[in-house]
Scaffold this motif. Structure first.
Motif, PDB file in Angstrom:
ATOM      1  N   PHE A   1      -4.871 -18.069 -39.932  1.00 54.03           N
ATOM      2  CA  PHE A   1      -4.540 -16.971 -40.236  1.00 54.03           C
ATOM      3  C   PHE A   1      -4.820 -15.304 -40.013  1.00 54.03           C
ATOM      4  O   PHE A   1      -4.302 -14.511 -39.307  1.00 54.03           O
ATOM      5  N   ARG A   2      -6.196 -15.585 -39.883  1.00 51.74           N
ATOM      6  CA  ARG A   2      -6.579 -13.874 -38.583  1.00 51.74           C
ATOM      7  C   ARG A   2      -6.483 -14.146 -37.563  1.00 51.74           C
ATOM      8  O   ARG A   2      -5.940 -12.640 -37.521  1.00 51.74           O
ATOM      9  N   LEU A   3      -6.271 -15.146 -36.829  1.00 51.44           N
ATOM     10  CA  LEU A   3      -5.570 -14.838 -35.681  1.00 51.44           C
ATOM     11  C   LEU A   3      -3.565 -14.045 -35.971  1.00 51.44           C
ATOM     12  O   LEU A   3      -3.742 -13.144 -34.817  1.00 51.44           O
TER      13      LEU A   3
ATOM     14  N   ARG B   1      -4.483 -19.504 -28.846  1.00 51.26           N
ATOM     15  CA  ARG B   1      -5.483 -18.990 -29.248  1.00 51.26           C
ATOM     16  C   ARG B   1      -6.366 -17.795 -28.659  1.00 51.26           C
ATOM     17  O   ARG B   1      -5.914 -16.639 -29.475  1.00 51.26           O
TER      18      ARG B   1
ATOM     19  N   THR C   1     -12.450 -18.606 -34.649  1.00 49.65           N
ATOM     20  CA  THR C   1     -11.135 -17.527 -35.742  1.00 49.65           C
ATOM     21  C   THR C   1     -10.454 -18.618 -36.727  1.00 49.65           C
ATOM     22  O   THR C   1      -9.838 -19.475 -35.600  1.00 49.65           O
ATOM     23  N   GLY C   2      -9.881 -18.835 -37.853  1.00 55.72           N
ATOM     24  CA  GLY C   2      -8.463 -19.325 -38.248  1.00 55.72           C
ATOM     25  C   GLY C   2      -7.817 -18.725 -37.691  1.00 55.72           C
ATOM     26  O   GLY C   2      -7.256 -17.733 -37.646  1.00 55.72           O
TER      27      GLY C   2
ATOM     28  N   ALA D   1      -2.996 -12.424 -38.031  1.00 61.73           N
ATOM     29  CA  ALA D   1      -3.080 -11.339 -38.302  1.00 61.73           C
ATOM     30  C   ALA D   1      -2.535 -10.067 -37.338  1.00 61.73           C
ATOM     31  O   ALA D   1      -2.835  -8.919 -36.929  1.00 61.73           O
ATOM     32  N   LEU D   2      -4.469 -10.707 -36.647  1.00 61.05           N
ATOM     33  CA  LEU D   2      -4.806 -10.090 -34.882  1.00 61.05           C
ATOM     34  C   LEU D   2      -3.380  -9.539 -34.002  1.00 61.05           C
ATOM     35  O   LEU D   2      -3.359  -8.154 -33.786  1.00 61.05           O
TER      36      LEU D   2
END
Lengths: 126, 289
Positions: free
Chosen positions: B195-197, B267, B192-193, B199-200
């Motif tokens: 930005f998405r992390l 991460r 997962t990139g 966001a998570l």
């Protein structure tokens, strides 16, 4: 106000104390408690069994190291002098420290007529 | 003048204790079944070093102490009683996980003691916490005294903040532990990139905040100080921090930090803190009595 315990509760408590003490003692003093030696695989073969035109040889792999071996490749060869007549192999997912795993390899030639050479060719450390 | 022993309540009948153990067993199995049926957990049992397993037992015991002290069923228990209960739950956890692992064919003759022991200890940790939660929360008669028993206890005896912290931590551990050992956490963390992390992480924070303060969740108003904005921001942040800490500890135990680059470790923590935050918020309200 405190609540006293009945017999059953004391028995459960006693069993628990013994269980925890035994587990902790075994963890801290066990054979592999302090060692850090890498996995050491010993491969042994048993007596061949003839089944429907092929021969099965039982293979026992024991890990005497202090760490677990993952994805162990075991090669078993039938040799005659320097020459390798036939190869068999098997893969074992995990051989935990101090544990033994069993498997079989099959041959077309009768293993009883040759020398059986078995070894672990490689494994990961998880 | 009454002596110490005269002031104590009479012991409960055997039947009542049996009921209590029965509830504990139900709770222990409810929370640990996903782990008892997961290969990675069995593997961790024999891969983990004995010292790490001993650490897990100690960590579990501390969690049990905390949970039994702040959310356990005996509201008036002192530390000695809490310790005795915790020992019982840990012992019962060991016995239960041994029995279930045997029935599932995971332990048996031909295995080394280290392999058997490792699997038992790894599984027993969650079973024991489940035991504690089950004994306290699955009691039919406890519903009656939620209102009266709760307030004076939390105000009078211990700082409310610490109590909430401990229960949030227990909730985070119970929920995060169910997915922590799986390969999926590493896969998500690596694939997962950034930005998405990020966001998570934000979603985890927001979800925790929403559950605690805005959804009228069960027991939320009796357990939390509401109202002030600072309180909400503080509560949300601390809850997420607890989720992060619990996730990191569990991942470390399952060997997910061994020989891993620092950013991959971080991460993974973020990925696991999502279920962790759910446990630290919703889980804590459900377990917190």
């Amino acid at each position: 106000m405190k609540q006293r315990k009945n017999m059953l509760e004391w028995v459960v408590f006693g069993v628990s104390v013994v269980a925890i003490a035994a587990v902790v003692a075994a963890l801290l003093t066990g054979r592999h408690a302090s060692g850090e030696t890498p996995p050491r695989l010993e491969v042994r073969t048993g007596a061949p069994v003839a089944i429907a035109g092929s021969y099965r040889v039982p293979v026992t792999v024991e890990n005497s190291g202090d760490r677990t071996a993952e994805g162990a490749h075991i090669e078993v060869a039938l040799t005659s002098g320097e020459e390798i007549v036939e190869r068999g192999e098997l893969t074992i997912a995990f051989v935990p420290r101090g544990s033994t795993r069993n498997g079989w390899v099959t041959f077309r030639n009768d293993p009883r007529r040759f020398t059986i050479v078995a070894r672990a060719t490689g494994f990961n450390e998880p | 003048m009454p002596t110490q022993s005269e002031m104590r309540r009479a012991p409960p009948p055997i039947g009542e204790s049996l009921q209590e153990y029965g509830r504990g067993l139900a709770g222990g199995l409810l929370f640990s079944l996903p782990l008892l049926y997961t290969m990675e957990v069995w593997w961790t049992g024999f891969i983990a070093h004995p010292h790490r397993l001993t650490g897990l037992l100690a960590f579990t015991f501390v969690l049990l102490l905390g949970y039994n002290r702040f959310a356990g069923m005996r509201h008036d228990a002192d530390w000695l009683e809490v310790a005795i209960d915790s020992v019982e739950e840990l012992g019962l956890g060991l016995v239960t996980s041994t029995a279930v692992l045997y029935l599932l064919g995971r332990i048996g003759p031909g295995m080394s003691s280290g392999e058997v022991l490792g699997q038992i200890v790894t599984e027993a940790a969650v079973v024991a916490i489940g035991f504690s939660v089950g004994t306290a929360q699955l009691n039919a008669s406890s519903e009656d005294n939620v209102g009266e028993g709760n307030e004076p206890r939390s105000e009078g005896r211990s700082p409310r903040f610490i109590r909430e912290l401990v229960i949030a931590f227990c909730g985070a551990v119970l929920f995060a532990a169910n997915v922590a050992p799986t390969e999926e956490i590493v896969v998500i963390a690596v694939e997962t990139g950034p930005f998405r992390l990020a966001a998570l992480a934000l979603v985890s924070l927001g979800m925790g905040s929403a559950i605690l303060y805005f959804t009228n969740f069960k027991r939320a108003d009796t357990l939390l100080h509401r109202g002030s904005k600072t309180g909400i921001v503080l509560g949300t942040t601390v809850t997420y921090a607890v989720a992060l800490a619990a996730s990191a500890i569990i991942l470390w135990f399952f060997g997910r930090f061994d020989d891993v680059a620092a950013d991959v470790a971080v991460r993974q923590v973020v990925v696991l803190a999502f279920p962790g935050a759910l446990g630290a918020s919703a889980g804590r309200l459900l377990l917190g009595l």
